[in-house]
Enzyme design. Sequence first.
Site, PDB file in Angstrom:
ATOM      1  N   CYS A  53       0.744  -1.500  -0.636  1.00  0.00           N
ATOM      2  CA  CYS A  53       0.096   0.159   0.073  1.00  0.00           C
ATOM      3  C   CYS A  53       0.488   1.218   0.236  1.00  0.00           C
ATOM      4  CB  CYS A  53      -0.771   0.141   1.300  1.00  0.00           C
ATOM      5  SG  CYS A  53      -1.629  -1.781   1.895  1.00  0.00           S
ATOM      6  N   ASP A 127      -4.784   1.351   5.154  1.00  0.00           N
ATOM      7  CA  ASP A 127      -6.228   2.175   5.921  1.00  0.00           C
ATOM      8  C   ASP A 127      -6.472   3.419   6.827  1.00  0.00           C
ATOM      9  OD1 ASP A 127      -7.401   0.023   3.958  1.00  0.00           O
ATOM     10  OD2 ASP A 127      -7.713  -1.199   5.830  1.00  0.00           O
ATOM     11  N   LYS A 128      -5.429   2.726   7.533  1.00  0.00           N
ATOM     12  CA  LYS A 128      -5.104   4.466   8.662  1.00  0.00           C
ATOM     13  C   LYS A 128      -4.579   5.346   8.197  1.00  0.00           C
ATOM     14  CE  LYS A 128      -7.540   0.966  10.548  1.00  0.00           C
ATOM     15  NZ  LYS A 128      -6.942   0.022   9.677  1.00  0.00           N
ATOM     16  N   SER A 476     -13.522  -6.439   8.786  1.00  0.00           N
ATOM     17  CA  SER A 476     -12.426  -5.162   7.048  1.00  0.00           C
ATOM     18  C   SER A 476     -13.083  -4.782   6.067  1.00  0.00           C
ATOM     19  CB  SER A 476     -11.571  -6.537   6.894  1.00  0.00           C
ATOM     20  OG  SER A 476     -11.035  -6.112   5.582  1.00  0.00           O
TER      21      SER A 476
END
Length: 560
Positions: A53, A127-128, A476
Amino acid sequence: MLKLAENSRSREVTEGVQRAPNRSMLRAVGFGDEDFQKPIVGVANGYSNITPCNLSLGILAKRAEVALHKAGCMPQTFGTITISDGISMGTEGMKYSLVSREVIADSIETCVNGQSMDGLYAIGGCDKNMPGAMIAIARLNVPSIFVYGGTIKPGKLGDRDLTVVSVFEAVGAYSAGKMSEEELREIEKNAIPGAGSCGGMYTANTMSSIIEAMGMSLPFSSTMAAEDAEKAESAARSGEVLAKAIANQLLPRQILTRKAFENAIAVTMALGGSTNAVLHLLAIAHAAQVPLTIDDFEEIRGRVPVLCDLKPSGKYVATDLHAAGGVPTVMKMLLVNGLLHGDCLTITGQTIAESLAGVPSEPRSDQDVIRPFDRPMYAQGHLAILRGNLAEEGAVAKITGVKNPKITGPARVFDSEEECLAAVLAGKIVAGDVLVIRYEGPKGGPGMREMLAPTSAIIGAGLGDSVGLLTDGRFSGGTFGMVVGHVAPEAAVGGTIALVNEGDSITIDAPGRILQLNISDEELSIRRAAWSPPTPRYTRGVLAKYAKLVSTSSLGAVTD
């Protein structure tokens, strides 16, 4: 040359004889005489090779530095962290994932305020990274822009598109005897082909789309592939736009209004986005001092259809959405149908309506990723807020792709994710069961782990339409099925989920928005009187500190 604004913080730090030591420090990192009159822009770079990512973020940071220099700014790059949910999933390490959102926000705030920077260019992938950066942006309220590292391209096995969730589901299928070890190995080898965030409308792509919808990133940027040239070009353009925002003192809280959050929720529903959007939008709104509650999601859900056929419950991935017209097409459809606030400001200085002026109001006929407004995937949004004696503060259910949105069955109770996963893989779960995974909330976990491993194993075992699952943890963005998360109050503080016994009857009713433990009030009172809090799982370190500070999930699991 771009001049410093009159209220610039860098001017205060670098002007005057008394600030000579500060000027000397800046000369050592490349400042010349003329540079002390330029805005200093922090480039918060989440690059790492921990996860695909974030693998390409360093390239984007370099493009940003060049663009900011050309625009008359002085970029200063600093790092921030990431946790790969896909790697930590199903382990103790996953407890650090949501915690990392706070660490990212705090680290960016610390650096920008500690160095009195005039603007912020934040780059994130996993994601975060995105909610963490946005919380910092909202707190700091200096001119800022967010740049998404980009989505991954789908993996391929024959004619099948694969994502990271394909691997988790394959493990469940293999354990249930529905897949060979050879096929499982081939899926594992081919699911993740290169750089970029997980390819479906999972949490990363949901949050990037939300940030675009709120006007804090450039149009079309949220669905670009990490490895495509247009992503680096968009990163450079973002630097130019930020320089203008600094010159005009266009501040994040002028953009992050109540209407902007309503737009974000509407786009989340239309895309079929992750349940984590609820948690993160509540936290960003808290940082921006914008009133937003969990019930606002339910109100907007009732009038916004799901327009996109995207994984995990649909067919397509984010690169398909991009090719079909991207988030702007979805926004334009919502706008012309009265479901989007067109007067909201964006980082470019344009309103939402102005930025969408050249975007078609109907999806192209040569694709079926984005459905016409009169033929949606679902007539109403997919993220339902459930309440009942099991969730007095509310819980979040993702109800798309669910054949049976109601279930009443016996509780199968597990005090951790690992216990539940072991039962599923051992074939101990049968159709009609309602699985309860507790003590996985913000305080109890601590860290509110995502339950992708057990939910994927349930899907892989062929039980996705016949088994219910509820938890005070999270899911998720890749999860689907009859699952309910964010149950609040959580078990660790004595929420009703802590009082469920094995075999109790539980009802999950998504259409009725009910989550109910079917016992008498008298019995519930007896159990509550007998309950005592468990010993904290961590007594020192970051998880212990987090457990002491973190709020309930119904408020966004914030720590300030």
